[in-house]
Design a protein around this motif. Sequence first.
Motif, PDB file in Angstrom:
ATOM      1  N   GLY A   1       0.819  -1.212   0.000  1.00  0.00           N
ATOM      2  CA  GLY A   1       0.000   0.000   0.000  1.00  0.00           C
ATOM      3  C   GLY A   1       0.848   1.254   0.000  1.00  0.00           C
ATOM      4  O   GLY A   1       0.549   2.223  -0.721  1.00  0.00           O
ATOM      5  N   ASN A   2       1.916   1.234   0.778  1.00  0.00           N
ATOM      6  CA  ASN A   2       2.809   2.400   0.814  1.00  0.00           C
ATOM      7  C   ASN A   2       3.521   2.591  -0.518  1.00  0.00           C
ATOM      8  O   ASN A   2       3.660   3.720  -0.993  1.00  0.00           O
TER       9      ASN A   2
ATOM     10  N   ILE B   1       3.263   5.824  -2.938  1.00  0.00           N
ATOM     11  CA  ILE B   1       4.441   6.561  -3.409  1.00  0.00           C
ATOM     12  C   ILE B   1       4.401   6.686  -4.939  1.00  0.00           C
ATOM     13  O   ILE B   1       4.640   7.760  -5.491  1.00  0.00           O
ATOM     14  N   ARG B   2       4.073   5.579  -5.616  1.00  0.00           N
ATOM     15  CA  ARG B   2       3.982   5.625  -7.084  1.00  0.00           C
ATOM     16  C   ARG B   2       2.886   6.594  -7.531  1.00  0.00           C
ATOM     17  O   ARG B   2       3.087   7.393  -8.446  1.00  0.00           O
ATOM     18  N   ASP B   3       1.731   6.524  -6.864  1.00  0.00           N
ATOM     19  CA  ASP B   3       0.632   7.432  -7.214  1.00  0.00           C
ATOM     20  C   ASP B   3       1.026   8.879  -6.967  1.00  0.00           C
ATOM     21  O   ASP B   3       0.712   9.764  -7.772  1.00  0.00           O
TER      22      ASP B   3
ATOM     23  N   GLY C   1       1.275  11.884  -9.759  1.00  0.00           N
ATOM     24  CA  GLY C   1       0.527  13.132  -9.586  1.00  0.00           C
ATOM     25  C   GLY C   1       1.452  14.341  -9.587  1.00  0.00           C
ATOM     26  O   GLY C   1       1.147  15.380 -10.152  1.00  0.00           O
ATOM     27  N   ALA C   2       2.610  14.214  -8.967  1.00  0.00           N
ATOM     28  CA  ALA C   2       3.553  15.334  -8.906  1.00  0.00           C
ATOM     29  C   ALA C   2       4.095  15.654 -10.283  1.00  0.00           C
ATOM     30  O   ALA C   2       4.351  16.815 -10.612  1.00  0.00           O
TER      31      ALA C   2
END
Length: 116
Positions: free
Chosen positions: A98-99, A103-105, A109-110
């Motif tokens: 989940g972490n 982080i990938r998401d 987004g960034a």
Amino acid sequence: MADDNAYFADPARLHSGIRQIESISSLAQAMLKDFVDEVNATKHWPGEDDSFAKQVLPRELKERQGSTDTIQSIADAVVGIADGTTANLRNITETQDGNMDAIRDSGRGAGHHGKH
């Protein structure tokens, strides 16, 4: 300097430990079966219905059952440890996955919203 609040888990080592615990549990179950088989082979040694048998058999049965129960309790405890460790491993893996997804998401987004 290490952070005292840091959390670290090594799923591969936990999985290896679980396999070892399960192996110990299998050995304990095999010991129980061997014990019961060996003791059952001797249960008629004191006789069956003479005075000596009537005196000895109740105590022998109680001791045999107590020993069997003890071995079974040990085996059950080992199984419980394996089950608990497996549940912890599942929780750790799900948390790590989940972490990593978060982080990938966040990285995706960034990349779209950040300054160029």
